[in-house]
Scaffold this motif. Structure first.
Motif, mmCIF file in Angstrom:
data_model
loop_
_atom_site.group_PDB
_atom_site.id
_atom_site.type_symbol
_atom_site.label_atom_id
_atom_site.label_comp_id
_atom_site.label_asym_id
_atom_site.label_seq_id
_atom_site.Cartn_x
_atom_site.Cartn_y
_atom_site.Cartn_z
ATOM 1 N N TYR A 1 47.431 38.738 34.109
ATOM 2 C CA TYR A 1 46.099 39.008 33.564
ATOM 3 C C TYR A 1 45.303 37.707 33.428
ATOM 4 O O TYR A 1 44.097 37.667 33.752
ATOM 5 C CB TYR A 1 46.206 39.696 32.210
ATOM 6 C CG TYR A 1 44.863 39.967 31.580
ATOM 7 C CD1 TYR A 1 44.047 40.986 32.056
ATOM 8 C CD2 TYR A 1 44.395 39.179 30.538
ATOM 9 C CE1 TYR A 1 42.809 41.227 31.499
ATOM 10 C CE2 TYR A 1 43.149 39.411 29.971
ATOM 11 C CZ TYR A 1 42.364 40.441 30.455
ATOM 12 O OH TYR A 1 41.122 40.653 29.905
ATOM 13 N N THR B 1 41.697 36.785 35.693
ATOM 14 C CA THR B 1 40.451 36.847 34.918
ATOM 15 C C THR B 1 39.795 35.482 34.715
ATOM 16 O O THR B 1 38.646 35.432 34.273
ATOM 17 C CB THR B 1 40.702 37.486 33.540
ATOM 18 O OG1 THR B 1 41.771 36.809 32.881
ATOM 19 C CG2 THR B 1 41.056 38.964 33.688
ATOM 20 N N ARG C 1 42.657 40.334 41.767
ATOM 21 C CA ARG C 1 41.290 40.007 41.332
ATOM 22 C C ARG C 1 40.296 41.001 41.935
ATOM 23 O O ARG C 1 39.337 41.420 41.280
ATOM 24 C CB ARG C 1 40.936 38.570 41.731
ATOM 25 C CG ARG C 1 41.678 37.514 40.933
ATOM 26 C CD ARG C 1 41.333 36.115 41.430
ATOM 27 N NE ARG C 1 40.015 35.708 41.004
ATOM 28 C CZ ARG C 1 39.759 35.018 39.891
ATOM 29 N NH1 ARG C 1 40.745 34.657 39.096
ATOM 30 N NH2 ARG C 1 38.533 34.678 39.571
ATOM 31 N N ILE D 1 40.817 44.449 39.973
ATOM 32 C CA ILE D 1 40.299 44.518 38.611
ATOM 33 C C ILE D 1 38.776 44.588 38.608
ATOM 34 O O ILE D 1 38.167 45.176 37.716
ATOM 35 C CB ILE D 1 40.804 43.314 37.777
ATOM 36 C CG1 ILE D 1 40.614 43.577 36.279
ATOM 37 C CG2 ILE D 1 40.114 42.027 38.160
ATOM 38 C CD1 ILE D 1 41.218 42.508 35.393
ATOM 39 N N ASP E 1 40.101 46.754 33.502
ATOM 40 C CA ASP E 1 41.260 46.035 32.990
ATOM 41 C C ASP E 1 42.056 46.826 31.956
ATOM 42 O O ASP E 1 42.801 46.238 31.161
ATOM 43 C CB ASP E 1 40.830 44.696 32.380
ATOM 44 C CG ASP E 1 39.834 44.854 31.233
ATOM 45 O OD1 ASP E 1 39.526 46.006 30.862
ATOM 46 O OD2 ASP E 1 39.376 43.828 30.706
ATOM 47 N N TYR F 1 44.349 39.354 25.850
ATOM 48 C CA TYR F 1 44.230 40.698 26.425
ATOM 49 C C TYR F 1 43.865 41.740 25.376
ATOM 50 O O TYR F 1 42.880 42.475 25.527
ATOM 51 C CB TYR F 1 45.524 41.104 27.122
ATOM 52 C CG TYR F 1 45.426 42.497 27.708
ATOM 53 C CD1 TYR F 1 44.665 42.725 28.858
ATOM 54 C CD2 TYR F 1 46.015 43.592 27.083
ATOM 55 C CE1 TYR F 1 44.529 44.005 29.385
ATOM 56 C CE2 TYR F 1 45.884 44.877 27.595
ATOM 57 C CZ TYR F 1 45.141 45.069 28.745
ATOM 58 O OH TYR F 1 44.984 46.329 29.262
ATOM 59 N N ARG G 1 40.319 41.483 23.937
ATOM 60 C CA ARG G 1 39.327 41.136 24.964
ATOM 61 C C ARG G 1 37.966 41.773 24.696
ATOM 62 O O ARG G 1 36.951 41.310 25.223
ATOM 63 C CB ARG G 1 39.845 41.540 26.353
ATOM 64 C CG ARG G 1 40.020 43.032 26.551
ATOM 65 C CD ARG G 1 40.836 43.336 27.815
ATOM 66 N NE ARG G 1 40.968 44.753 28.091
ATOM 67 C CZ ARG G 1 41.824 45.561 27.465
ATOM 68 N NH1 ARG G 1 42.599 45.089 26.512
ATOM 69 N NH2 ARG G 1 41.892 46.847 27.796
#
Length: 514
Positions: A61, A65, A90, A93, A98, A423, A426
Motif C-alpha cells: 500500500y 500510494t 498503481r 488502485i 483503495d 492505511y 487514510r
C-alpha cells in the motif's frame, strides 16, 4: 521414429515421449476450465475484507500510494524485486480504489484464473478430468485462498508460471511465431513479477528434450531463442535485487523448518500429508503413460524448493509463500492419482471411472483442510498487533486539534503502527506530531521522527498514543526525551486495550497547560 498426427506437422518422437492427450470433444471440454475458476473465486471471497491488512500488505500500500519520485527513491534502497508488481498495482488502485476488498481483488482474480489454466494443462498432458480435479484441489488447498486475499505478488507469479507452462505446450503443439512470442512474454513476466518464478523453466526444458529429437530443430531453436530473450529481460532485476539482499537476510532454515516446509507451502500439514504422497504416486502413473509430463510436473513442483533450500544462505528465498507457484504442479500430480485410483497402475481411466476417485478424494481433502481455512482467515495475522480496531477507536474519538504519537516496540522506527495508521486513517485522523521525514522522502518503509521532540510536542494539548509495549507506562520504550516529556507534562485520560496494542489519550496537565 516419427509419428504424424492428422492435419499437423510431423513431430519427432523418442521412447517415453507422448503427444499431449485430450479427452472428450475439444469444443466443449475447454469450458470446464471455468468451473475451478468460479469455485476458487467463491472460496477466496469468503472473508476477503475481514482479515485486517498486515505488514507485507502495508508495504505494498505504501509503495503504490507514494509519488513516482518517492517510489524511485524506494527502489534504490528496497523492494526493487517487486517493482513490476507495484507498477501494476498503481494502475489498479487508480481505477478500483483503495478499499481492502478492491486491493485484494487482483490476487483473487489471478489465482481463480490459475485454476482455469491448470484445467487446460491437465487436458493436454493427461485428460480433462485430471485437469478439472486439479483445479478443484487448488480451491481446497488453504494457501491458495490465503494468498488470494493478499496484496502481494504471489498470486500473479502463480498465474504467470502456470500460464507459461500452458503456452509452451501450445507452442510445441504448433510452433508458430505468435505462440512462441506469447510463451516468451508470459515467462518474462513471471520473472519480472518475482524472479523465483523463473525456475519453472527447468521442468519445461526437460519436457522439450523428452518430447522432441535432435532433428526437431524448429522447436528446440525457438525454445532456446525464447529462453535467451527471457534471460535478457529478467536478469537485470535479480542482479539489482542482490544489492538489497539484506532486506531478506532474516530468512534462514533448520531441520525442523525443512521437514515441515511443504505443509507451510500449502498452509495445511494434514492436507500436505495426503497430497504429497498422491503426487508422488502420480509421477509413477505418468511414468507409464506420459513420462515427459511426469518429469515436467515433478520438476516444477520440487526444483524451486530445492533451489531455495540450497541457496538460502546466499539468496534467502527459502520462504513458503515464495513457492506458491509450485502448488499447481502438486495438484496436477495428485489429481492424476485420484483419477486413476480405480484402475491398475498405468491403465487409462475410461468413461466415468475417474468420478469414483474424485468423489472419494475431494470431500476428504476438504474435510482435512477446513480447520486451516478458518485459521488462515484469522485477524490479525502473523502475530501482528490488532491495529485496526485500535486505530478505529482513535478515528471515532479524536478531535480536530488532536495529535498522534507511536510507541511500537514490534518494529523499527515505529514502522508498523505508523504504516497501519497510514492505511486505516487514510480518510482522516489526528496529526502525526513527531513526524520529521516521511518514509517516501527517505526511500524507506519507516519514517524519521523529530530529532528533538520538545518543539514538536510544545503546543500539543491532547495526544493519542498507540503503544505496543507490555510495560506499565505506555511511553516506556520511546526515545528518552519524548518519553520524559509525556511523563512530566501529560496525564492519562483514557486507556483502551486491544490485542497486543493499547490506545492511550494523553491530556496536558493543568500545570503545564499554556
Amino acid at each position: 521414429m516419427t509419428v504424424a498426427a492428422p492435419d499437423k506437422p510431423q513431430v519427432a518422437r523418442i521412447p517415453g515421449a507422448h503427444e499431449p492427450r485430450r479427452t472428450g470433444p475439444a469444443g466443449w471440454t475447454a469450458w470446464l476450465a471455468l468451473l475451478p475458476a468460479v469455485v476458487i473465486a467463491a472460496v477466496s471471497l469468503i472473508g476477503a475484507s475481514d482479515r485486517e491488512i498486515w505488514a507485507d500488505e502495508l508495504a505494498t500500500y505504501h509503495a503504490i500510494t507514494i509519488s513516482w519520485s518517492e517510489l524511485g527513491r524506494l527502489f534504490t534502497n528496497l523492494d526493487i524485486i517487486h517493482s513490476f508488481y507495484y507498477v501494476l498495482m498503481r494502475g489498479w488502485i487508480a481505477v478500483a480504489g483503495d478499499s481492502l476488498l478492491a486491493l485484494r481483488i487482483p490476487s483473487i482474480t489471478a489465482l481463480a484464473l490459475t485454476g482455469s489454466v491448470v484445467v487446460l494443462i491437465g487436458r493436454r498432458l493427461v485428460s480433462t478430468p485430471v485437469g478439472v480435479v486439479a483445479g478443484l484441489l487448488l480451491a481446497i488447498i488453504p494457501s491458495i485462498s490465503r494468498y488470494a486475499q493478499e496484496i502481494r505478488s504471489f498470486g500473479f507469479v502463480t498465474l504467470l508460471a502456470t500460464l507459461s507452462t500452458y503456452l509452451l505446450l501450445r507452442a510445441l503443439e504448433r510452433p508458430t511465431g505468435r505462440r512462441w512470442a506469447a510463451y516468451t512474454a508470459a515467462t518474462a513476466l513471471t520473472g519480472l513479477v518475482h524472479f523465483m518464478g523463473i525456475t519453472v523453466v527447468g521442468g519445461q526444458l526437460l519436457y522439450l528434450l523428452l518430447t522432441t529429437s535432435r532433428r526437431d530443430e524448429t522447436r528446440r531453436w525457438r525454445f532456446a531463442g525464447a529462453l535467451g530473450a527471457v534471460v535478457l529481460i529478467v536478469l537485470p532485476l535479480p542482479a539489482l535485487a542482490q544489492q538489497q539482499s539484506g532486506q531478506v537476510a532474516w530468512v534462514t532454515t533448520n531441520a525442523a523448518k525443512t521437514r515441515g516446509f511443504l505443509g507451510r507451502v500449502m498452509l495445511s500439514d494434514d492436507l500436505a500429508w495426503v497430497l504429497v504422497p498422491l503426487a508422488l504416486l502420480g509421477v509413477l502413473v505418468l511414468w507409464q503413460r506420459h513420462r515427459a509430463a511426469g518429469v515436467m510436473l515433478v520438476t516444477w513442483a520440487v526444483t524451486p524448493i530445492v533451489f531455495g533450500l540450497v541457496t538460502v544462505s546466499v539468496l534467502h528465498l527459502f520462504v513458503a509463500r515464495y513457492m506458491l507457484f509450485t502448488v499447481p504442479a502438486w495438484a496436477l500430480l495428485a489429481a492424476t492419482t485420484i483419477c486413476h485410483v480405480a484402475h491398475p497402475l498405468g491403465r487409462r481411466a475410461h468413461g466415468t471411472w475417474w468420478v469414483l476417485g474424485a468423489a472419494l478424494a475431494l470431500p476428504a481433502c476438504t474435510y482435512l483442510a477446513l480447520p486451516d481455512h478458518h485459521s488462515v482467515r484469522k485477524s490479525p495475522v502473523e502475530e501482528q498487533a490488532d491495529y485496526r480496531p485500535a486505530l478505529f477507536y482513535v478515528r471515532d474519538h479524536y478531535k480536530p486539534q488532536d495529535g498522534i504519537v507511536y510507541n511500537d516496540n514490534r518494529s523499527d522506527r515505529n514502522q508498523l503502527a505508523r504504516s497501519a495508521a497510514e492505511y486505516e486513517l487514510r480518510r482522516g485522523g489526528p496529526r502525526d506530531v513527531l513526524l520529521y521525514q516521511t518514509a517516501g522522502q527517505i526511500g524507506y518503509f519507516g519514517a524519521k521522527e523529530c530529532p528533538d521532540p520538545a518543539p514538536c510536542l510544545a503546543d500539543e494539548q491532547r495526544l493519542w498514543l498507540v503503544s505496543t509495549t507490555t510495560a506499565k507506562n505506555p511511553w516506556d520504550g520511546m526515545k528518552p526525551a519524548a518519553a520524559d516529556i509525556l511523563a512530566k507534562n501529560f496525564q492519562i485520560k483514557d486507556d483502551k486495550r486491544f490485542l497486543k496494542v493499547r490506545v492511550v489519550l494523553l491530556v496536558r496537565g493543568p500545570a503545564a497547560k499554556k
